[in-house]
Motif scaffolding. Structure first.
Motif, PDB file in Angstrom:
ATOM      1  N   SER A 121      -0.119   3.921   8.642  1.00  0.00           N
ATOM      2  CA  SER A 121      -1.555   4.070   8.419  1.00  0.00           C
ATOM      3  C   SER A 121      -2.250   2.726   8.589  1.00  0.00           C
ATOM      4  N   GLY A 122      -3.531   2.775   8.820  1.00  0.00           N
ATOM      5  CA  GLY A 122      -4.312   1.564   8.984  1.00  0.00           C
ATOM      6  C   GLY A 122      -5.774   1.823   8.731  1.00  0.00           C
ATOM      7  N   ALA A 123      -6.509   0.769   8.429  1.00  0.00           N
ATOM      8  CA  ALA A 123      -7.950   0.886   8.183  1.00  0.00           C
ATOM      9  C   ALA A 123      -8.630  -0.417   8.541  1.00  0.00           C
ATOM     10  N   ILE A 124      -9.834  -0.283   9.072  1.00  0.00           N
ATOM     11  CA  ILE A 124     -10.667  -1.432   9.392  1.00  0.00           C
ATOM     12  C   ILE A 124     -12.019  -1.210   8.742  1.00  0.00           C
ATOM     13  N   GLY A 125     -12.506  -2.210   8.015  1.00  0.00           N
ATOM     14  CA  GLY A 125     -13.786  -2.025   7.351  1.00  0.00           C
ATOM     15  C   GLY A 125     -14.487  -3.327   7.073  1.00  0.00           C
ATOM     16  N   ILE A 141      -8.829  -5.750   7.447  1.00  0.00           N
ATOM     17  CA  ILE A 141      -7.931  -4.917   8.251  1.00  0.00           C
ATOM     18  C   ILE A 141      -6.678  -4.672   7.422  1.00  0.00           C
ATOM     19  N   GLN A 142      -6.345  -3.405   7.235  1.00  0.00           N
ATOM     20  CA  GLN A 142      -5.211  -3.036   6.390  1.00  0.00           C
ATOM     21  C   GLN A 142      -4.260  -2.143   7.161  1.00  0.00           C
TER      22      GLN A 142
END
Length: 724
Positions: free
Chosen positions: A400-404, A413-414
């Motif tokens: 999984s990943g996330a950008i915010g 960025i995770q």
């Protein structure tokens, strides 16, 4: 023939007359043909007059004037009025002793009805009836006074919900469609009367007209039903089959709340059948059977005898739990998460609960639980059942990943990788990393779900991080272990708790301001901690009633610059939720925290107390409230007090998914171990909530009411779930 007529009904006699007329017509149409067989028909030339050939136009204008043709111009034909002596060409004799089959009576067509839709049709079917006007198209009348129709209110509500006429609304109804739906609604009313035990009820249907408004010339059809329920029937004999053979038949019979003399109501019988089935399933009768209830209505007694055969089929206790995939989720592990032990009386709800628990692991795509007889009952000894659990493995690896971006966090960025069953059963390994303008982190987590019991989780987490907030800059290496009993969305618990230990080394300093670097300070911290939550709310993410109270206690020791400090960190959070009317929820929150036993210098800046932000005092930045140094940067405190109140008001927009939330928050942070309320910051604002299937999405806009010069004029917060 006279005796045959005497045996017929009026409708039969009408049928006979109709048959006689048809025979006469057939006879008169065939007789001329038979008579003309002996005379040659005239030719076409004989039938055309000479003047029609010589002067056709003049002959045509004369029309049918008899002066233009004499009787001799048309060849004489047979005398149609003269009786026929005999039928030529027919030699069959008329039978003298024939016996005719009796004619069957004609039954009237039941489905043919003539609606009174003309002007002047009767508008009132029964005088002095109490009326319920459900719409401009539909009216119910209740003329019966004694005995009173005691279920009238509920009866009308159910009919209105099911009526087909109601679906037409108040528009331009098609008359034929209205008449058809009126027949359906009449049948519906009769069925509803029988549901409530009125088996001699009568429905009188009238279709008339109503004014369509100011223009009295425009008329609209209207349907009225007058309802005469008659006497209400009672329960007669109740036959429950073999229920009396059960060892606890008395208590089981009490669970079926239908007795002789009670008023008959189908809904009640169905509901009580469900209660009896549940009681059997919760009392050890794993294979109990209940047939569909049947009523025998006796109109003379005004009673209905109820027959509902019940077969308990013996009592059982739980045996072993058997897994279909031992290497994946073993039988021993499944038995540990079941809420029963071998030898406990069988309960169907515990069987269903085990299936939910297996599904909640997130490791299976499908799960099934079946009861299997191992030992049959012997006399007074119950039998034994095994619980067979079948499952199919789900995909276990997740990336999984996330950008915010956030005003308090900057760019973030995770990314993470997880195997949810790398160490069976339910042993997960997770690698995670964060790369951002204010935070960088690398960590590894081992998590063992359902470890030592249902919903008990063992977590070991190691990480290295660098965090730069408005209050401090910290570089930390830590190892944390936690054992907890969690409350989840599937299994929200009234009591959740956790205990753990933590060791860390952190190099920290206050932030760099205007290029001036603060000296860094290293802390070595060891801590034990525990927390507990009492929760009576109805939802984790969107509560509407109840309260929550969470307590946290952590004795810690810290070593920095050659000195050892000992102190106690503690915090209490409480929230309360109350529904007001149908659309408004009032929510309130209060929090108190303190650090006792050490000066502020002995506590690492990352472990001090701060206020401000979306989960604290909205309108202010994260950690922006509290004591500040000469550079106007927060230094944290040793005591904290917060309070919030908000009203979550439903709007009805998007089917009620949108709510408006006005709120007010306040908070105070002090350097002393007890609050001195030297400075209280307040914020207020307005928020929106959009309810989804997994919880509300929160959008809040807060304004600081007594800001400092460095505070922003407005704060915006977006998150999943309520603020508290």
């Amino acid at each position: 023939m006279a005796s045959l007529r005497n045996t017929r009904s009026p409708s039969d006699r009408i049928g006979l007359a109709f048959g006689a007329c048809a025979a006469a017509i057939a006879l008169s149409t065939t007789s001329p043909l038979a008579a003309q067989d002996s005379v040659a028909p005239p030719s076409l030339e004989d039938l055309i007059p000479d003047e029609a050939v010589e002067n056709s136009d003049d002959w045509a204008r004369r029309g049918t004037d008899d002066s233009g043709a004499s009787e001799t111009d048309v060849p004489a034909g047979p005398d149609l009025e003269a009786p026929i002596a005999e039928l030529p060409g027919i030699s069959v004799a008329w039978p003298e002793d024939i016996e005719l089959e009796p004619l069957q009576s004609l039954e009237p067509e039941q489905d043919i009805e003539f609606a009174q839709l003309l002007e002047g049709a009767p508008q009132i079917a029964v005088d002095e009836a109490e009326l319920e006007e459900l719409s401009s198209t539909l009216v119910l009348g209740f003329p019966q006074k004694e005995p009173p129709f005691s279920q009238r209110g509920d009866f009308v509500d159910r009919f209105e919900a099911l009526s087909t006429i109601e679906e037409l609304g108040g528009g331009d109804e098609n008359v034929a469609q209205l008449a058809a739906r009126a027949r359906e609604d009449e049948e519906l009313l009769g069925n509803l009367l029988r549901v409530y035990g009125y088996y001699d009820g009568e429905i009188i249907r009238t279709i008339g007209t109503r004014d369509a408004g100011e223009d009295a010339a425009v008329q609209r059809p209207r349907v009225r039903f007058d309802i005469v329920p008659g006497p209400r029937y009672k329960v007669g004999v109740v036959d429950l089959g073999e229920l009396g053979t059960a060892s606890d038949a008395v208590s089981l019979r009490r669970s079926f709340g239908v007795e002789t003399g009670d008023y008959l109501q189908s809904d009640t019988i169905i509901a009580e059948r469900f209660d009896l089935d549940r009681a059997l399933g919760e009392s050890g009768y794993a294979f109990a059977e209940i047939d569909e209830p049947e009523l025998l209505i006796d109109h003379e007694r005004v009673e209905g005898d109820l027959t509902m055969p019940v077969r308990p089929n013996g009592k059982y206790v739980f045996g072993e739990v058997i897994s279909s995939d031992e290497a994946f989720l073993s039988s021993r592990h499944l038995a540990s998460i079941a809420r029963f032990d071998p030898g406990d009386v069988y309960q169907r709800s515990l069987e269903f609960d085990l299936r939910r628990a297996v599904t909640a692991t997130g490791l299976v795509s499908t799960a099934g639980v079946e009861v299997r007889e191992v030992e049959p009952p012997q006399g007074d000894e119950p039998g034994v059942v095994a619980i067979d659990v079948t499952m199919e493995r789900a995909k276990l690896r997740t990336i999984s990943g996330a950008i915010g971006y956030g005003s308090e966090e900057g760019v973030r960025i995770q990314a993470s990788w997880e195997h949810r069953n790398l160490f069976p059963p339910e042993g997960a390994l997770r690698l995670r990393s964060i790369l951002g303008t204010r935070e960088q982190l690398a960590g590894i987590t081992f998590r063992k779900n359902n470890f030592g019991g249902r919903d008990k989780v063992l977590t070991v987490d190691a990480y290295a991080s660098s965090v730069d907030t408005v209050a401090y800059d910290a570089r930390t290496v830590a190892l944390t272990g936690t054992y907890e009993r969690t409350s989840t969305l599937l299994f929200q618990k009234p009591l959740a708790w956790g205990i753990g230990a933590e060791i860390l080394a952190t190099d920290e300093r206050n932030r760099i301001v205007d290029g001036i670097a603060r000296p860094r300070q290293t802390y070595f911290v060891g801590a034990l901690f525990g927390r507990a939550t009492l929760d009576t709310s109805d939802s984790l993410l969107d509560p509407t009633r109840g309260y929550r109270v969470t307590g946290f206690l952590a004795p810690e020791t810290s070593r920095t610059r050659g000195q050892q400090y000992y102190y106690l960190r503690n915090r209490v959070d409480a929230s309360y939720y109350q529904s007001i009317g149908d659309r408004t929820i009032l929510a309130a929150r209060a929090a108190f925290a303190s650090i006792q036993g050490a000066d502020l210098i002995g506590v690492a800046p990352s472990r001090r107390l701060y206020a401000g932000g979306g989960g604290s005092v909205r309108g202010y930045g994260y950690q922006a409230i509290g004591p500040k140094n000469e550079f106007m940067e927060p230094i944290g405190g040793r005591s904290l007090v917060e309070a919030s109140i908000e009203a979550r008001i439903g709007t009805g927009f998007l089917d009620g998914a949108v709510s408006v939330v006005p709120f007010f928050d306040l908070g105070s942070v002090s350097t002393s171990a007890t609050p001195d309320f030297g400075e209280i910051k307040m914020g207020a604002g307005l928020g929106l909530r959009y309810t989804t299937g997994f919880g509300p999405i929160r959008f809040d806009v807060g304004i600081p009411l007594n800001p400092e010069p460095e505070d922003s004029a407005v704060g915006v917060y977006i998150s999943l779930g309520q603020a508290f």
